[in-house]
Structures are given as C-alpha cells and as structure tokens.
Design a protein around this motif. Sequence first.
Motif, PDB file in Angstrom:
ATOM      1  N   LEU A   3       9.308  -2.016  -8.517  1.00 37.88           N
ATOM      2  CA  LEU A   3      10.601  -0.406  -9.288  1.00 37.88           C
ATOM      3  C   LEU A   3       9.371   0.662  -9.854  1.00 37.88           C
ATOM      4  CD1 LEU A   3      12.922  -2.570 -10.666  1.00 37.88           C
ATOM      5  CD2 LEU A   3      13.636  -1.493  -8.825  1.00 37.88           C
ATOM      6  N   TYR A   4      10.078   2.375  -9.558  1.00 36.78           N
ATOM      7  CA  TYR A   4       9.475   2.978 -10.520  1.00 36.78           C
ATOM      8  C   TYR A   4      10.153   3.179 -11.213  1.00 36.78           C
ATOM      9  CZ  TYR A   4       6.033   7.047 -11.162  1.00 36.78           C
ATOM     10  OH  TYR A   4       4.918   7.599 -11.608  1.00 36.78           O
ATOM     11  N   VAL A   5       9.998   3.209 -12.545  1.00 35.89           N
ATOM     12  CA  VAL A   5      10.105   3.037 -13.902  1.00 35.89           C
ATOM     13  C   VAL A   5      10.622   4.297 -14.736  1.00 35.89           C
ATOM     14  CG1 VAL A   5      11.898   2.139 -15.937  1.00 35.89           C
ATOM     15  CG2 VAL A   5      12.000   1.059 -13.755  1.00 35.89           C
ATOM     16  N   VAL A   6      11.095   5.516 -14.806  1.00 35.57           N
ATOM     17  CA  VAL A   6      10.718   6.834 -15.874  1.00 35.57           C
ATOM     18  C   VAL A   6      11.636   6.944 -17.154  1.00 35.57           C
ATOM     19  CG1 VAL A   6       9.523   8.035 -13.586  1.00 35.57           C
ATOM     20  CG2 VAL A   6      12.391   8.202 -14.325  1.00 35.57           C
ATOM     21  N   ARG A   7      11.203   7.757 -17.686  1.00 39.05           N
ATOM     22  CA  ARG A   7      11.942   7.036 -19.275  1.00 39.05           C
ATOM     23  C   ARG A   7      12.448   8.824 -19.483  1.00 39.05           C
ATOM     24  NH1 ARG A   7       9.724   3.226 -24.217  1.00 39.05           N
ATOM     25  NH2 ARG A   7      11.444   3.694 -25.322  1.00 39.05           N
ATOM     26  N   HIS A   8      13.492   9.102 -20.121  1.00 41.39           N
ATOM     27  CA  HIS A   8      14.081  10.627 -20.792  1.00 41.39           C
ATOM     28  C   HIS A   8      15.054   9.895 -21.590  1.00 41.39           C
ATOM     29  CE1 HIS A   8      14.943  14.629 -21.058  1.00 41.39           C
ATOM     30  NE2 HIS A   8      13.366  14.677 -20.756  1.00 41.39           N
ATOM     31  N   PRO A   9      15.259  10.620 -23.027  1.00 42.54           N
ATOM     32  CA  PRO A   9      15.874  10.661 -23.648  1.00 42.54           C
ATOM     33  C   PRO A   9      17.615  11.115 -23.373  1.00 42.54           C
ATOM     34  CG  PRO A   9      14.397  11.891 -24.784  1.00 42.54           C
ATOM     35  CD  PRO A   9      13.655  11.505 -23.597  1.00 42.54           C
ATOM     36  N   ILE A  27      12.212   3.663  -4.313  1.00 44.96           N
ATOM     37  CA  ILE A  27      10.720   4.016  -4.081  1.00 44.96           C
ATOM     38  C   ILE A  27      10.299   2.288  -3.306  1.00 44.96           C
ATOM     39  CG2 ILE A  27      10.111   2.137  -5.977  1.00 44.96           C
ATOM     40  CD1 ILE A  27       7.309   3.619  -5.725  1.00 44.96           C
ATOM     41  N   TYR A  28      10.799   2.430  -1.560  1.00 45.34           N
ATOM     42  CA  TYR A  28      10.475   1.195  -0.950  1.00 45.34           C
ATOM     43  C   TYR A  28       9.770   2.216  -0.139  1.00 45.34           C
ATOM     44  CZ  TYR A  28      15.033   4.745   0.522  1.00 45.34           C
ATOM     45  OH  TYR A  28      15.813   5.573   0.453  1.00 45.34           O
ATOM     46  N   PRO A  29       8.541   1.031   0.852  1.00 45.41           N
ATOM     47  CA  PRO A  29       7.913   1.468   2.007  1.00 45.41           C
ATOM     48  C   PRO A  29       8.542   2.654   3.456  1.00 45.41           C
ATOM     49  CG  PRO A  29       7.770  -0.718   1.389  1.00 45.41           C
ATOM     50  CD  PRO A  29       9.307  -0.403   1.109  1.00 45.41           C
ATOM     51  N   GLU A  30       9.902   2.416   3.371  1.00 44.35           N
ATOM     52  CA  GLU A  30       9.924   3.455   5.136  1.00 44.35           C
ATOM     53  C   GLU A  30      10.327   4.569   4.011  1.00 44.35           C
ATOM     54  OE1 GLU A  30      11.632   0.696   3.616  1.00 44.35           O
ATOM     55  OE2 GLU A  30      10.765  -1.276   4.593  1.00 44.35           O
ATOM     56  N   MET A  31      10.323   4.738   3.094  1.00 45.24           N
ATOM     57  CA  MET A  31      10.509   6.382   2.605  1.00 45.24           C
ATOM     58  C   MET A  31       9.586   7.265   3.195  1.00 45.24           C
ATOM     59  SD  MET A  31      11.285   6.044  -1.593  1.00 45.24           S
ATOM     60  CE  MET A  31      11.252   7.908  -1.559  1.00 45.24           C
ATOM     61  N   GLU A  55       0.526  -1.054   0.155  1.00 43.02           N
ATOM     62  CA  GLU A  55       0.114   0.010   0.260  1.00 43.02           C
ATOM     63  C   GLU A  55       0.910   1.023   0.163  1.00 43.02           C
ATOM     64  OE1 GLU A  55      -2.948   0.525  -0.925  1.00 43.02           O
ATOM     65  OE2 GLU A  55      -3.391  -1.783  -0.803  1.00 43.02           O
ATOM     66  N   ARG A  56       1.764   1.315   1.039  1.00 44.80           N
ATOM     67  CA  ARG A  56       2.940   2.320   0.623  1.00 44.80           C
ATOM     68  C   ARG A  56       3.485   2.646  -0.108  1.00 44.80           C
ATOM     69  NH1 ARG A  56       3.356   7.307   1.644  1.00 44.80           N
ATOM     70  NH2 ARG A  56       6.717   7.993   2.220  1.00 44.80           N
ATOM     71  N   ARG A  57       4.333   1.417  -1.079  1.00 47.73           N
ATOM     72  CA  ARG A  57       4.707   1.555  -2.193  1.00 47.73           C
ATOM     73  C   ARG A  57       3.865   2.463  -3.096  1.00 47.73           C
ATOM     74  NH1 ARG A  57       8.995  -1.012  -3.061  1.00 47.73           N
ATOM     75  NH2 ARG A  57      10.320  -2.856  -1.663  1.00 47.73           N
ATOM     76  N   ARG A  58       2.480   2.227  -3.562  1.00 43.07           N
ATOM     77  CA  ARG A  58       1.198   2.318  -4.607  1.00 43.07           C
ATOM     78  C   ARG A  58       0.925   3.647  -3.892  1.00 43.07           C
ATOM     79  NH1 ARG A  58      -1.455   0.277  -7.640  1.00 43.07           N
ATOM     80  NH2 ARG A  58      -3.583   1.032  -7.200  1.00 43.07           N
ATOM     81  N   GLN A  59       0.761   4.241  -2.413  1.00 39.93           N
ATOM     82  CA  GLN A  59       1.201   5.426  -2.706  1.00 39.93           C
ATOM     83  C   GLN A  59       2.457   6.271  -2.599  1.00 39.93           C
ATOM     84  OE1 GLN A  59       1.271   6.544   1.592  1.00 39.93           O
ATOM     85  NE2 GLN A  59      -1.105   7.086   1.829  1.00 39.93           N
ATOM     86  N   ILE A  60       3.123   5.708  -2.553  1.00 42.61           N
ATOM     87  CA  ILE A  60       4.579   6.933  -2.706  1.00 42.61           C
ATOM     88  C   ILE A  60       4.351   6.622  -4.523  1.00 42.61           C
ATOM     89  CG2 ILE A  60       7.046   6.696  -3.221  1.00 42.61           C
ATOM     90  CD1 ILE A  60       7.503   4.692  -0.717  1.00 42.61           C
ATOM     91  N   ALA A  61       3.633   5.778  -5.083  1.00 41.48           N
ATOM     92  CA  ALA A  61       3.936   5.613  -7.228  1.00 41.48           C
ATOM     93  C   ALA A  61       2.375   6.856  -8.080  1.00 41.48           C
ATOM     94  CB  ALA A  61       3.855   4.316  -7.116  1.00 41.48           C
ATOM     95  N   ALA A  62       1.606   7.417  -6.309  1.00 42.82           N
ATOM     96  CA  ALA A  62       0.902   8.401  -6.988  1.00 42.82           C
ATOM     97  C   ALA A  62       1.467   9.168  -6.406  1.00 42.82           C
ATOM     98  CB  ALA A  62      -0.533   7.645  -5.875  1.00 42.82           C
ATOM     99  N   THR A  63       2.441   9.630  -5.750  1.00 44.07           N
ATOM    100  CA  THR A  63       2.534  10.426  -5.884  1.00 44.07           C
ATOM    101  C   THR A  63       3.545  10.641  -6.810  1.00 44.07           C
ATOM    102  OG1 THR A  63       1.791  10.652  -3.399  1.00 44.07           O
ATOM    103  CG2 THR A  63       3.494  12.084  -3.677  1.00 44.07           C
ATOM    104  N   TYR A  64       4.121   9.706  -6.849  1.00 38.95           N
ATOM    105  CA  TYR A  64       5.463  10.598  -8.079  1.00 38.95           C
ATOM    106  C   TYR A  64       4.632  10.768  -9.237  1.00 38.95           C
ATOM    107  CZ  TYR A  64       9.388   8.415  -5.581  1.00 38.95           C
ATOM    108  OH  TYR A  64      10.420   8.555  -5.222  1.00 38.95           O
TER     109      TYR A  64
END
Length: 371
Positions: A285-291, A346-350, A252-261
């Motif tokens: 993992l929370y993986v983003v992408r940029h050239p 991204i980890y629950p303790e952040m 749940e905490r991971r999903r919350q952090i992902a939603a904030t990101y």
Amino acid sequence: MTAVPFGDFRAHLEPLRAEIDAAIARVLESGWFILGPECEAFERELAAEMGCRDVVAVANGTEAIQLALEAAGLRAGDEVITSPLSAAFTALAIERAGGTPVFADLDPKTLNVDPQAVARAVTPRTRAIVPVHLYGHPADMDPILATAAERGLAVVEDACQAHGARYKGRTVGTLTPLGTHSYYPTKNLGAFGDGGAVLVNDPALLPQLRRLRNGGQSDRYRHEIPGINSRLDEIQAAILRVKLRHLSAATERRRQIAATYGAELAGLGLGLPEEQPYARAVYHLYVVRHPRRDALMADLKVRGIGTLIHYPIPLHLQPVFARLGGRTGDLPVAEAAAAEIFSLPIYPEMSDAQVRAVTTALREALRSLPA
Ligand SMILES: *Cc1c(COP(=O)(O)O)cnc(C)c1O
C-alpha cells in the motif's frame, strides 16, 4: 479525466490469463484437489524465492498466524504483543491460538510497532511478539529480536503484506523461526481465493505445522494433536505458482510507482512513506497522511481516483477487543495515524498516465481544500 480505481483485477488477469488457464486445467485433469503436487511444488518454489528452509501452505493468512503461534508453544492466557495498526485478523489469530493480544504503540516514521513500546509492554505473562510488516515496509526487527532473546519470547512475523520485502538484506518472514504470508487476492502475491503460508526456518517445527494444518493427523486417519482444517487448494497453489514467477517484476513496478509518488508529492504538506535505511519496501500500500484526510478523499473520489483507509480503527478501539480494556488515549501515535492516513492506488498494472492522474488530482485537491 483518467479514472484510477483503487484496484483493477481485469488489468491484473489479462497478461496472465493463458498461464492461469493452463494451470487450472492441469489441476482439473489431475483429479487431485487438496494437498497434492501443486501445493508441494508451490511450497518448494516459495521457499527458494524467499530464502527459507521450508514452507507449509495453509488456507489463509489468519490461520498461518494462528498455527505458527500454536507451533511456537503458545498456551491459553499467554500475552502476545502486536501492532494496533493492522488487519484485525492479526489479533483475531492470536486469540484463536489461545493468546491475549497486547497492543504496543507505533513508530511514527513507519507506522510499524515501536520496538521500545514493545519492550515496555513485556510482562511476566508475555510469551510471544507478532510484529507486522505493515504496507510492505519491514518493522525494525533487530531491537524486537533483542527484547525477545532477553525475555525468552517467541517471535512470529506477520509478513502478510510484505512478500519479498527485505530487512538489512534479509527477506522478511525468514528472520524468525516462523513467518507468515497471506495470499488474499489483493495482496502482492494473491490467489484467486484464499490462501496463506507459514515460512519455516526451524526444521524442528515442520512436522508439527504439517499436522496442525491437517486435523493434527500424523498418518492418515491417525490424529495425534488437535489440529484444524487449513489446507491450500491445488487450484490456488497452481495459480500462486504462476503469480510467483511474476512477483519480483511486479514488486519492481510497485517500487517505481512509489518513487514517482515520492518525487511528485514532496513538499505539498502531505505525510509520505519513507523507506528506512534498514528497509527494502514492497509497497503493498502507499499510505499518505493529512489532517484533512476525509475532505481530500471525497475530492479525489469526484476526480475519479479511488482511495481507502488502512485502517480507520486502531485495534485496541475495535468493538471486538473492547473487553481487553483499551481506551482512547492509550496509544496516541496509532490513534493520530488512524485519523489522518489514506491509501493511494498502487498496483503493478497502473499505467504511467494513471500514476500521473493520481498526483495531478491530489495536487489539485490539496490546492482546493476549503480554508
Ligand atoms: C491480509 C492480512 C492478514 C490476514 O490474512 P487472510 O489471508 O485474509 O486471513 C493478516 N495480517 C495482515 C497484516 C494482513 O494484511
């Protein structure tokens, strides 16, 4: 400046310490260290949590995949279709089981294997498919399962990064007769050492898997088939039982952090992960992408933010698989992704402050990119 390391084991251990210490002490007192009551209890508790019939705990995720393929009847030289963007261990396990990995290109929306590319990769030698639920986001299983049914192929899910993720409401790893987990320490459910499991939904395969992980023994000192030593330590099983109790809150905490990101990083020209309608992702993992990935990572490092690349080399271009004949240009979606992706912490303790520090640093890094 709030520093945010890519991972933080101390923060992870601290709230669990009393429970973990008690679990380890219990095993030491018992004098039983391999395949005992802790392992059996973990197998039962994991099966209940995931919603599968049975679990066979093994020594690591790689061997979970290898043994699942062996139990599914893979024979030497059989082709196994899988993803080119994964831990190399997925394809190494296929080879250990006697198979030849065949890499199918990706769905650019999820960076999981593209079901149409899988269908196109099937040949008369194909025997199995190993879809990977990468980063904790489920692969689109229905069209993959349809191809498998049509062509008579086995499917073994690699759910090593996706403990508890759901596809159309069903937990990944339980959609096929055999699914696989890794409990490498950084995984969402992680041991303090190596560990893994095969999730078993076809009871007919259970005795075979139990033998395969323990030297092929049917009874003590009677070896029926060529198995391996892939047993889970009692200490790791006891630790995993503790961690399993905290998994859904951690998810749940991971999903919350992902939603904030997702909210804070939208509209900045950064490719962001998108949870598909069929998916409930667990954000391993929370993986983003940029050239300009390399410049952004370097800037973030100066700002105290740890990032990594999962994975920089697509598997068809790995030196170890060069003998399979893969060439640059074969899998354009995977190759383009590998050149642009990077993973944010991204980890629950952040803490919320750390999550904010990441988004603030990334905005600033994007703004200060040299033209
Ligand atoms: C971690 C991982 C593996 C290998 O698991 P080990 O426990 O390290 O052997 C395989 N596939 C994927 C996708 C993984 O993330």
